[in-house]
Design a protein around this motif. Structure first.
Motif, short mmCIF file in Angstrom:
data_model
loop_
_atom_site.label_atom_id
_atom_site.label_comp_id
_atom_site.label_asym_id
_atom_site.label_seq_id
_atom_site.Cartn_x
_atom_site.Cartn_y
_atom_site.Cartn_z
N THR A 1 14.70 -7.71 -30.66
CA THR A 1 13.72 -7.54 -31.73
C THR A 1 14.17 -6.46 -32.72
OG1 THR A 1 11.99 -8.18 -30.20
CG2 THR A 1 11.28 -7.07 -32.21
N TYR A 2 14.68 -5.34 -32.16
CA TYR A 2 15.12 -4.27 -33.04
C TYR A 2 16.63 -4.09 -33.02
CZ TYR A 2 10.18 -3.31 -33.51
OH TYR A 2 8.86 -3.43 -33.76
N TYR A 3 17.15 -3.72 -31.84
CA TYR A 3 18.58 -3.42 -31.80
C TYR A 3 19.41 -4.63 -32.23
CZ TYR A 3 22.98 -1.35 -30.72
OH TYR A 3 24.23 -0.86 -30.85
N GLY A 4 19.08 -5.77 -31.67
CA GLY A 4 19.84 -6.99 -31.97
C GLY A 4 19.76 -7.34 -33.44
N ARG A 5 18.57 -7.25 -33.98
CA ARG A 5 18.36 -7.62 -35.39
C ARG A 5 19.07 -6.65 -36.32
NH1 ARG A 5 13.57 -6.96 -38.50
NH2 ARG A 5 12.52 -6.12 -36.67
N PHE A 6 18.91 -5.35 -36.07
CA PHE A 6 19.51 -4.35 -36.95
C PHE A 6 21.03 -4.39 -36.91
CE2 PHE A 6 15.63 -1.39 -36.11
CZ PHE A 6 14.85 -2.15 -36.99
N ASN A 7 21.57 -4.78 -35.76
CA ASN A 7 23.01 -4.69 -35.58
C ASN A 7 23.70 -6.04 -35.47
OD1 ASN A 7 23.54 -1.68 -35.38
ND2 ASN A 7 21.80 -1.96 -34.01
N ASP B 1 0.82 -1.22 0.00
CA ASP B 1 0.00 0.00 0.00
C ASP B 1 0.85 1.27 0.00
OD1 ASP B 1 -2.22 -1.55 0.07
OD2 ASP B 1 -2.59 -1.30 2.23
N ASN B 2 2.09 1.13 0.46
CA ASN B 2 2.94 2.31 0.59
C ASN B 2 4.00 2.41 -0.49
OD1 ASN B 2 1.54 3.32 2.78
ND2 ASN B 2 2.75 2.12 4.23
N VAL B 3 3.81 1.65 -1.55
CA VAL B 3 4.75 1.72 -2.67
C VAL B 3 4.02 2.33 -3.87
CG1 VAL B 3 6.21 0.42 -4.27
CG2 VAL B 3 6.06 -0.27 -1.85
N ALA B 4 4.61 3.34 -4.47
CA ALA B 4 4.06 3.92 -5.70
C ALA B 4 5.07 3.71 -6.82
CB ALA B 4 3.77 5.40 -5.51
N VAL B 5 4.59 3.17 -7.92
CA VAL B 5 5.47 2.97 -9.07
C VAL B 5 4.97 3.85 -10.21
CG1 VAL B 5 6.51 1.31 -10.65
CG2 VAL B 5 5.90 0.60 -8.33
N VAL B 6 5.87 4.69 -10.68
CA VAL B 6 5.51 5.68 -11.69
C VAL B 6 6.35 5.42 -12.95
CG1 VAL B 6 5.32 8.16 -12.16
CG2 VAL B 6 5.11 7.33 -9.81
N SER B 7 5.74 5.54 -14.11
CA SER B 7 6.50 5.33 -15.34
C SER B 7 6.07 6.32 -16.41
CB SER B 7 6.29 3.90 -15.84
OG SER B 7 4.96 3.74 -16.30
N GLY B 8 6.82 6.35 -17.50
CA GLY B 8 6.50 7.24 -18.61
C GLY B 8 5.88 6.47 -19.75
N ILE B 9 6.48 6.61 -20.93
CA ILE B 9 5.97 5.88 -22.09
C ILE B 9 7.12 5.12 -22.73
CG2 ILE B 9 5.03 6.17 -24.45
CD1 ILE B 9 2.90 6.61 -22.31
N GLY B 10 6.82 3.94 -23.18
CA GLY B 10 7.82 3.08 -23.80
C GLY B 10 7.58 1.65 -23.34
N CYS B 11 8.38 0.71 -23.86
CA CYS B 11 8.17 -0.69 -23.48
C CYS B 11 8.32 -0.87 -21.97
CB CYS B 11 9.18 -1.58 -24.19
SG CYS B 11 8.94 -1.64 -25.98
N GLY C 1 9.28 0.96 -32.78
CA GLY C 1 9.80 0.13 -33.86
C GLY C 1 11.25 0.32 -34.23
N GLY C 2 12.08 0.76 -33.28
CA GLY C 2 13.53 0.68 -33.52
C GLY C 2 14.22 1.93 -34.05
N GLN C 3 13.85 3.09 -33.52
CA GLN C 3 14.56 4.32 -33.89
C GLN C 3 15.74 4.53 -32.93
OE1 GLN C 3 11.11 4.31 -33.21
NE2 GLN C 3 10.81 3.75 -35.36
N PHE C 4 16.73 5.32 -33.37
CA PHE C 4 17.89 5.48 -32.48
C PHE C 4 17.54 6.35 -31.27
CE2 PHE C 4 18.56 9.22 -35.13
CZ PHE C 4 18.99 10.17 -34.21
#
Lengths: 283, 382, 195
Positions: free
Chosen positions: A212-218, A51-61, A138-141
C-alpha cells in the motif's frame, strides 16, 4: 482446556475470537495475516493451553494482531510492548509471552526497550514484522527503510542509515535470532515454534510487505510482486554459509541465524530467591 | 533494643515508610528507575521483595518501569513504582494507559523542583497539577499526600486500597524533605489497617467482560492466566475490551472513567484539621508544608489569632464540598505551597463568596518555614 | 478525618521542643550520629524525634550536617528553627551555623579544628585527637561527641544512647564505641563542673 482440532482453517478458527473483530484492519494482501496464521499453527503444534499464552503488542499495523487472537492479550502503547511484556513475564513466569511488534514500534520509539530486553535475555518471543515503513500513519520512513527509498517523509529519497535487526539483537544479547519472510510460510512457522521453545529472548524478524505504501512509493508492485521479490532474494543461512560473500549482494539471509545458551532472567531471579530462602532457613 | 515508651516504635525514613506501607498492603511487584530523591524506595524494594515472595526489576527508564508495572498488574500482582518529577513526566504516557485500561497501580512521586531536571535534591510541590492532568485526555485522577513518616506508610497503604478498589492508578505525592527525614513511627499490626483486595469476577469465563459497565461502577478484574482471556487496549474500547468507534460506547467508557471515582469521592477524601473549631482564618496546605503550617498556627494562637490549619491528605479528586463546608465560618484562607501557585486556584474555585483566598507560594527550592507562614497570617488579617 | 479540638490545642506551643544540629564535614560520621541520637531518643526514651539532613551537592565531600528535633509532643515543623545545641566539628560549620543558635543555646566545638570561636560561652573538646589517642580510632570522634552532647543537653538517657550506639557499631568495634561514649560523658561532666 482446548479440544484439539485437526487441520487448516479449523485450527485457525480455534485460536481466533469470533466476536466483533472482523473484518480485520489490514489491507488486502498484507503480510500480517500470514504471520498471524503462522503464529497460530506454531502455537497449535506446541500444544500450548490458550489460557497460558499472553500476546503483547505496541502500536502499528502489526500490533493490531492480538485483538483477533483468543489468548490473554495486551495491546499497549507505541514502542513499549516489550516493557509491558517483561512485567507480565516476571509476574507470571509460567505464561508463554509473545510480543508482536513492527520495525517502527520495536526499533525506533521502542529501540531502548528492544536492546534491554535482548540484554536481559528474558523468556519472551518477539515477532518483529518488518515492512520497512510506517503503515498505520500512512507511509513515513522507518529505521529499516533502505537508503534511497521513498516515503512520505523522505520525498526525495531516504538519506538515513538503517538498522540491521539481526545484528542488533545478537549484539544486545538475545539468545535466539532468526529471520523469515511472509513468502516462506512453512519456514516461518518453524522459526516461530523454535523461538517459543527457546528458553531466553527470541527475536524472529519477519520480512513483510507493505504494498500500500512502501510498494507503491518505490515501484515494487502489489502484494504478489513483493512476495515474489522475497522468494528471489531470500537466502537460507545454510546456503549462505557455502557461498562467497560477494554472491550475497542484493540478497538477504533467512533461517535461524544465531542461537546460544545463556542464563534466563526469570530463572536467575528464582535462583536468587531460593538462595535467600535457604540462607534464611539456615539462620 | 529495649523499647520503652511507644510500643514498637522505630525510626524510619519517609521513603522507607512508603516501602513498609506497600509491603503491608501486599505489594508483589516493583519496577523502577533510579532518580533522586526517590531512589531509597527502589533500593529498599530490591532488598525486601525477593525475601517476601515479590518481584523486583530495575528497568531501562521510567517509561519501561510503569509499563512493566501495568503488565504485572494485569498478570494479577499488586504493583508499584517510585519516581520524581522528570520520571513522572516520562511515565505519563503509560499512566494514561493505566487510566484507560483501568489497571490498578501505585506511583510514588517524591517531588523535587522543576521544570526539567530542575532541582534534584531540593523540595517542591510542583507536580500537584501534573498528578491531576499529567496525561492527555479526560479522566479522574486520585492522588494522596502524606505529611509525616507515619502518613507515608498510611497513605501508601491507602493508595493501594484505592487503586485496587477503583481499578485505577493512584499517585502518592511525597516530597524531598518527607522522603529523606527520619521520624518515629509504629508499624501497625496486621489487621490494624484495612487492606483492600482486587475484586475478582465470579461469572463463567464466557460471561466475563473485562470493562463491564455495572451498577457498582467498578468492574471485577480477572488476571492473565485465569482462563478469562480478555483483551486490553489503550484504544477506546467496549465492555469486552475491543476497540470501538461507536459514539455510545465511547461516551459510556469516558463517563465510567469519571464516575467510578467521582461518585465515591467522599469516601476518598481525607482531611486533617487543627484548631479549626473557632477559626476565622485558615492555612490550607499539603505534604511537609502542612507541618510548617501547624507550627505557624500554634505560634499564631499564642498571639491570640483565631487561625486553624487544614491539611489535605487527598489532593485528587479535590474535596470541593468538604472544603466549602469548612470555609463556612472562615473569612480568609492562605494557601501555602511549594510552587508558583497550583493548589490556590482550586481553593479559589471552591471558596464561598465571603471567603478571601491568598496565595503563599515558595519556589526557591527551600522549605516553607513556620515564620514565613506566620508572617503571611499577620499580613492578611490586618 | 482527624479533627483536633481547637481549645485543646490552642495553647500547645511546643515548649519542650529541643533542636540539635551536628555539623562538620563529610566523612565525620555526623549523619550516622544524628540517626543514632534520634533512635536513642525516639526508640529508647519514647519521645518524639525527627532527624533531617542537608542533602545533595553540599552534602558530598564538603559540609555535612544532621539536625534532630526532639519533643514530648507531636513534632509539627520537622526542621530546626532556632538551635538549642550546635555541634561544630569544623571552622566552616561553626561560622555558618552559629547564627542559627538560640540565645543561651549550647555550642560544642572540636578545639583542634575550630580555632576561632564566635563566643566565649562554649564547650570545646578535642574530639578527633581524643579518638585517635585515647581510643585508638579516629572514626569514633562522633561517638565521643554524642556522649558529650548527652551529658551537656540532658535530652537523652545514657542507657538509650549506649544501646543505640552499640546497635549501629560494626561487629568487633563495640568495645571501642562504648569506651568512646563513656569518654564523651566524662569529659563533658568535667567541663560542666568547671563551668
Amino acid at each position: 482446556m482446548m479440544e484439539k482440532i485437526a487441520h487448516g482453517s479449523d485450527v485457525t478458527h480455534h485460536y481466533l475470537r469470533p466476536k466483533k473483530k472482523f473484518p480485520n484492519v489490514w489491507c488486502a494482501g498484507c503480510g500480517n495475516g500470514i504471520v498471524m496464521g503462522a503464529l497460530i499453527r506454531s502455537i497449535d503444534r506446541l500444544d500450548l493451553d490458550k489460557d497460558n499464552v499472553a500476546v503483547v503488542s505496541g502500536i502499528g499495523c502489526s500490533s493490531r494482531m492480538p485483538v483477533y487472537l483468543d489468548f490473554n492479550t495486551l495491546h499497549t502503547t507505541h514502542g513499549r510492548a516489550l516493557a509491558f511484556a517483561t512485567g507480565v513475564k516476571i509476574a507470571k513466569p509460567n505464561l508463554t509471552v509473545i510480543v508482536i511488534t513492527g520495525d517502527g514500534d520495536a526499533l525506533a520509539i521502542g529501540g531502548n526497550h528492544f536492546i534491554h530486553t535482548c540484554r536481559r535475555n528474558i523468556n519472551i518471543t518477539t515477532i518483529l514484522i518488518d515492512n520497512r515503513i510506517y503503515g498505520m500513519t500512512g507511509g513515513q520512513f522507518a529505521p529499516t527503510t533502505p537508503g534511497g527509498s521513498f516515503a512520505t517523509t523522505a520525498p526525495y529519497g531516504n538519506y538515513e542509515k538503517q538498522f540491521d535487526v539481526v545484528k542488533l539483537a545478537i549484539g544486545a544479547g538475545a539468545s535466539y535470532v532468526a529471520r523469515g519472510t511472509v513468502y516462506h510460510v512453512q519456514q516461518l512457522e518453524k522459526l516461530i515454534e523454535a523461538g517459543i521453545k527457546k528458553k531466553g529472548f527470541s527475536v524472529v524478524d519477519v520480512v513483510s510487505n507493505c504494498h500500500t505504501y512502501y510498494g507503491r512509493f518505490n515501484k515494487e508492485g502489489d502484494a504478489v510482486e513483493m512476495l515474489s521479490w522475497m522468494k528471489k532474494h531470500a537466502m537460507p543461512i545454510e546456503a549462505v554459509r557455502k557461498i562467497p560473500p560477494e554472491k550475497m549482494k542484493g540478497k538477504f539471509v533467512t533461517g535461524l541465524i544465531h542461537e546460544h545458551d545463556a542464563t534466563e532472567f526469570t530463572h536467575e531471579y528464582q535462583m536468587m530467591v531460593d538462595r535467600l530462602a535457604q540462607k534464611e532457613a539456615e539462620k | 533494643m529495649k523499647r520503652s515508651g511507644i510500643g514498637k516504635a522505630r525510626l524510619l525514613q519517609g521513603n522507607e515508610a512508603c516501602v513498609r506501607g506497600a509491603l503491608y498492603a501486599g505489594v508483589e511487584f516493583f519496577a523502577g528507575y533510579p532518580i533522586t530523591p526517590s531512589t531509597e524506595v527502589a533500593e529498599a524494594m530490591a532488598r525486601e521483595l525477593p525475601r517476601n515472595g515479590g518481584k523486583f526489576i530495575q528497568m531501562e527508564d521510567e517509561i519501561a518501569s510503569i509499563a512493566a508495572v501495568i503488565g504485572a498488574s494485569n498478570a494479577g500482582c499488586k504493583a508499584m513504582t517510585a519516581t520524581s518529577g522528570p520520571g513522572y513526566s516520562l511515565m505519563q504516557e503509560n499512566i494514561g494507559y493505566a487510566y484507560m485500561t483501568e489497571t490498578p497501580c501505585v506511583i510514588i512521586n517524591v517531588q523535587r523542583g522543576g521544570p526539567s531536571t530542575g532541582l534534584p535534591t531540593k523540595i517542591a510541590q510542583s507536580d500537584t497539577m501534573q498528578a491531576r492532568w499529567g496525561t492527555h485526555g479526560d479522566y479522574t485522577a486520585i492522588a494522596v499526600a502524606p505529611s509525616t513518616v507515619k502518613e507515608c506508610f498510611e497513605e501508601t497503604v491507602r493508595a493501594f486500597n484505592l487503586s485496587e478498589r477503583f481499578r485505577t492508578p493512584v499517585t502518592v505525592l511525597s516530597d524531598e524533605v518527607l522522603g529523606h527525614m527520619r521520624e518515629m513511627m509504629v508499624i501497625p499490626e496486621k489487621g490494624e489497617l484495612e487492606v483492600t483486595e482486587r475484586h475478582k469476577p465470579d461469572v463463567p469465563h464466557e460471561w466475563y467482560k473485562h470493562f463491564e459497565i455495572s451498577p457498582s461502577f467498578v468492574s471485577p478484574m480477572a488476571s492473565f492466566g485465569e482462563g478469562y482471556r480478555y483483551n486490553v487496549t489503550g484504544l477506546t474500547h467496549d465492555e469486552d475490551g475491543f476497540p470501538t468507534a461507536n459514539p455510545i460506547e465511547i461516551k459510556n467508557k469516558m463517563e465510567k472513567l469519571r464516575f467510578k471515582i467521582e461518585r465515591f469521592a467522599d469516601e476518598i477524601h481525607k482531611i486533617r484539621m487543627d484548631m479549626m473549631d473557632d477559626a476565622h482564618f485558615t492555612v490550607v496546605s499539603y505534604g511537609s508544608v502542612s507541618r510548617a503550617a501547624r507550627q505557624a498556627v500554634t505560634m499564631a494562637r499564642e498571639r491570640r489569632i483565631k487561625v486553624g490549619a487544614i491539611q489535605l491528605r487527598t489532593i485528587w479528586p479535590f474535596p470541593d464540598m468538604k472544603l466549602r463546608e469548612m470555609f463556612a465560618g472562615v473569612r480568609k484562607v492562605i494557601v501555602a505551597e511549594l510552587n508558583m501557585g497550583q493548589l490556590v486556584n482550586e481553593i479559589k474555585r471552591v471558596a464561598p463568596r465571603h471567603t478571601e483566598v491568598f496565595s503563599l507560594a515558595r519556589y526557591d527550592g527551600e522549605v516553607m518555614t513556620p515564620h514565613q507562614i506566620l508572617e503571611k497570617i499577620r499580613e492578611v488579617i490586618k | 478525618m482527624t479533627a483536633a479540638n481547637g481549645k485543646k490545642h490552642g495553647k500547645k506551643e511546643q515548649t519542650d521542643r529541643y533542636e540539635i544540629r551536628l555539623s562538620g564535614s563529610g566523612g565525620q560520621g555526623l549523619i550516622l550520629a544524628g540517626v543514632i541520637l534520634a533512635t536513642a531518643i525516639g526508640v529508647g526514651d519514647g519521645k518524639n524525634a525527627v532527624q533531617t539532613q542537608s542533602y545533595g551537592p553540599e552534602a558530598r565531600g564538603g559540609a555535612s550536617r544532621a539536625d534532630v528535633v526532639v519533643s514530648e509532643q507531636e513534632i509539627y515543623y520537622p526542621k530546626t528553627m532556632k538551635l538549642d545545641l550546635l555541634l561544630a566539628l569544623t571552622q566552616e560549620a561553626c561560622d555558618r551555623y552559629y547564627p542559627d543558635m538560640k540565645e543561651g543555646g549550647i555550642l560544642v566545638i572540636d578545639t583542634s579544628l575550630v580555632t576561632q570561636v564566635p563566643t566565649k560561652k562554649y564547650y570545646g573538646f578535642p574530639f578527633v585527637r581524643l579518638a585517635r589517642e585515647e581510643i585508638g580510632h579516629a572514626m569514633v570522634a562522633n561517638v565521643i561527641a554524642l556522649g558529650a552532647i548527652a551529658e551537656l543537653a540532658g535530652i537523652v538517657t545514657k542507657e538509650s544512647l549506649k544501646e543505640a550506639v552499640l546497635e549501629r557499631a560494626p561487629r568487633g568495634t563495640e568495645e571501642k564505641n562504648e569506651k568512646a561514649l563513656e569518654l564523651g560523658f566524662k569529659i563533658a561532666r568535667e567541663a560542666k563542673r568547671k563551668a
